[in-house]
Write a protein that holds these residues in place. Structure first.
Motif, PDB file in Angstrom:
ATOM      1  N   LEU A 159      47.271  71.507  72.764  1.00  0.00           N
ATOM      2  CA  LEU A 159      47.293  70.075  73.069  1.00  0.00           C
ATOM      3  C   LEU A 159      48.732  69.579  73.212  1.00  0.00           C
ATOM      4  N   ASN A 160      49.584  70.009  72.288  1.00  0.00           N
ATOM      5  CA  ASN A 160      50.985  69.591  72.331  1.00  0.00           C
ATOM      6  C   ASN A 160      51.671  70.086  73.601  1.00  0.00           C
ATOM      7  N   VAL A 214      53.350  57.763  76.671  1.00  0.00           N
ATOM      8  CA  VAL A 214      52.400  56.821  77.267  1.00  0.00           C
ATOM      9  C   VAL A 214      51.341  57.525  78.086  1.00  0.00           C
ATOM     10  N   ASN A 215      51.459  58.824  78.231  1.00  0.00           N
ATOM     11  CA  ASN A 215      50.516  59.535  79.087  1.00  0.00           C
ATOM     12  C   ASN A 215      50.054  60.822  78.393  1.00  0.00           C
ATOM     13  N   PRO A 216      49.408  60.669  77.234  1.00  0.00           N
ATOM     14  CA  PRO A 216      49.093  61.847  76.429  1.00  0.00           C
ATOM     15  C   PRO A 216      47.975  62.688  77.016  1.00  0.00           C
ATOM     16  N   ALA A 217      47.941  63.952  76.574  1.00  0.00           N
ATOM     17  CA  ALA A 217      46.821  64.814  76.917  1.00  0.00           C
ATOM     18  C   ALA A 217      45.625  64.413  76.067  1.00  0.00           C
ATOM     19  N   LYS A 225      42.763  67.995  79.105  1.00  0.00           N
ATOM     20  CA  LYS A 225      43.197  67.552  80.418  1.00  0.00           C
ATOM     21  C   LYS A 225      44.366  66.593  80.229  1.00  0.00           C
ATOM     22  N   ALA A 226      45.433  66.831  80.964  1.00  0.00           N
ATOM     23  CA  ALA A 226      46.610  65.971  80.887  1.00  0.00           C
ATOM     24  C   ALA A 226      46.639  65.091  82.127  1.00  0.00           C
ATOM     25  N   PRO A 227      46.499  63.783  81.974  1.00  0.00           N
ATOM     26  CA  PRO A 227      46.516  62.883  83.124  1.00  0.00           C
ATOM     27  C   PRO A 227      47.786  63.052  83.943  1.00  0.00           C
ATOM     28  N   GLY A 228      47.618  63.077  85.249  1.00  0.00           N
ATOM     29  CA  GLY A 228      48.768  63.200  86.130  1.00  0.00           C
ATOM     30  C   GLY A 228      49.181  64.630  86.377  1.00  0.00           C
ATOM     31  N   ASP A 278      47.848  68.789  87.115  1.00  0.00           N
ATOM     32  CA  ASP A 278      46.771  69.704  87.468  1.00  0.00           C
ATOM     33  C   ASP A 278      46.690  70.752  86.368  1.00  0.00           C
ATOM     34  N   LEU A 279      46.144  70.344  85.200  1.00  0.00           N
ATOM     35  CA  LEU A 279      46.184  71.180  84.003  1.00  0.00           C
ATOM     36  C   LEU A 279      44.831  71.150  83.322  1.00  0.00           C
ATOM     37  N   ASP A 280      44.312  72.307  83.014  1.00  0.00           N
ATOM     38  CA  ASP A 280      43.005  72.412  82.365  1.00  0.00           C
ATOM     39  C   ASP A 280      43.071  73.564  81.375  1.00  0.00           C
ATOM     40  N   ILE A 281      43.145  73.250  80.074  1.00  0.00           N
ATOM     41  CA  ILE A 281      43.320  74.272  79.048  1.00  0.00           C
ATOM     42  C   ILE A 281      42.039  74.412  78.245  1.00  0.00           C
ATOM     43  N   ASP A 282      41.549  75.631  78.145  1.00  0.00           N
ATOM     44  CA  ASP A 282      40.343  75.907  77.366  1.00  0.00           C
ATOM     45  C   ASP A 282      40.745  76.227  75.933  1.00  0.00           C
ATOM     46  N   LEU A 283      40.392  75.333  74.991  1.00  0.00           N
ATOM     47  CA  LEU A 283      40.762  75.542  73.587  1.00  0.00           C
ATOM     48  C   LEU A 283      39.937  76.623  72.930  1.00  0.00           C
ATOM     49  N   ASN A 284      38.871  77.069  73.591  1.00  0.00           N
ATOM     50  CA  ASN A 284      38.017  78.078  72.988  1.00  0.00           C
ATOM     51  C   ASN A 284      38.580  79.475  73.154  1.00  0.00           C
ATOM     52  N   ASN A 285      39.561  79.627  74.044  1.00  0.00           N
ATOM     53  CA  ASN A 285      40.181  80.935  74.230  1.00  0.00           C
ATOM     54  C   ASN A 285      41.199  81.172  73.145  1.00  0.00           C
ATOM     55  N   GLU A 286      41.331  82.461  72.771  1.00  0.00           N
ATOM     56  CA  GLU A 286      42.336  82.797  71.761  1.00  0.00           C
ATOM     57  C   GLU A 286      43.729  82.593  72.343  1.00  0.00           C
TER      58      GLU A 286
END
Length: 243
Positions: free
Chosen positions: A141-142, A215-218, A230-233, A235-243
């Motif tokens: 997330l960070n 001002v534009n957090p994930a 998902k981070a606004p602005g 093209d980022l999509d991170i799956d937290l379920n993956n190790e």
């Protein structure tokens, strides 16, 4: 046991417990092996008891046979000595049998203690691993938020760009501090891992304090495939379920 031999090898080589894979970790297989070992020890104890009972019964039967043969008006000295000798054999069988059973019962207790130790170690290990996974999820997330800050810098110039870059540098520094603290926790001896937890929490708190002003957090998004970021602005999509 196998892991005991591995641990001994680690010590012989002068390595820290986690310097080699398997030197400090346990698994469900280890618990299963210890349970099987305990069951085997208990079966051996039961078998020893049966053998001891048979030995005593055999010796007692010989005493009874001698006494039966000696049942006559007069018992000579030879018969008397034979009866005494046979009775001593019975007592000796009882003494040796008690020693054998005591030894087997001690092995039972040791196997049970080893099982409890392994189960406790596995529980502690699972607790640590769950904590590590949770922190790693937070770091994803960070990372999304920091990348969002970096992305905004692409549209800036001059002093605004310099400020953005300084902010990103500070965020990266704090992010590295979290990673370093988590690395120390993961490499610590298992029984001591919680002593490293405050350093991880402190580093996370400092990073979050800086990120909270963004001002534009994930954001976390629940999807059919699990929890993603998902981070606004971006093209980022991170799956937290993956190790």
């Amino acid at each position: 046991m196998k892991r005991t031999l591995i641990h001994a090898l680690c010590l012989a080589l002068g390595l820290a417990p986690l310097a080699l894979v398997g030197c400090d970790e346990v698994s469900q297989r280890d618990v299963k092996n210890d349970r099987e070992q305990l069951a085997q020890e208990k079966e051996e104890t039961a078998e020893t008891r049966r053998e001891v009972q048979k030995d005593i019964a055999d010796e007692q039967r010989e005493v009874d046979e001698v006494r039966h043969e000696a049942m006559k008006p007069t018992i000579d000295e030879h018969d008397r000595e034979t009866i005494i000798a046979e009775q001593r054999d019975v007592e000796e069988a009882k003494r040796e049998g008690a020693e054998r059973i005591a030894k087997e019962e001690q092995q039972d207790r040791e196997a049970a203690a080893e099982l409890r130790k392994t189960e406790a170690k596995l529980a502690l290990q699972q607790e640590r691993d769950a904590y590590v996974k949770n922190v790693e999820g937070k770091q994803k997330l960070n990372e999304a938020q920091i990348e969002n800050v970096e992305e905004r810098g692409e549209t800036l110039e001059g002093a605004a760009l310099d400020q953005n870059q300084a902010e990103v540098k500070e965020l990266r520094s704090r992010q590295d501090r979290v990673d370093d603290a988590l690395s120390d926790l993961k490499s610590a001896e298992l029984e001591n891992w919680k002593t490293f937890q405050p350093a991880v929490e402190e580093a996370l708190a400092e990073l979050n304090a800086d990120l909270n002003g963004d001002v534009n957090p994930a954001v976390k998004v629940d999807t059919a495939d699990g929890v993603k970021v998902k981070a606004p602005g971006l093209d980022l999509d991170i799956d937290l379920n993956n190790e």
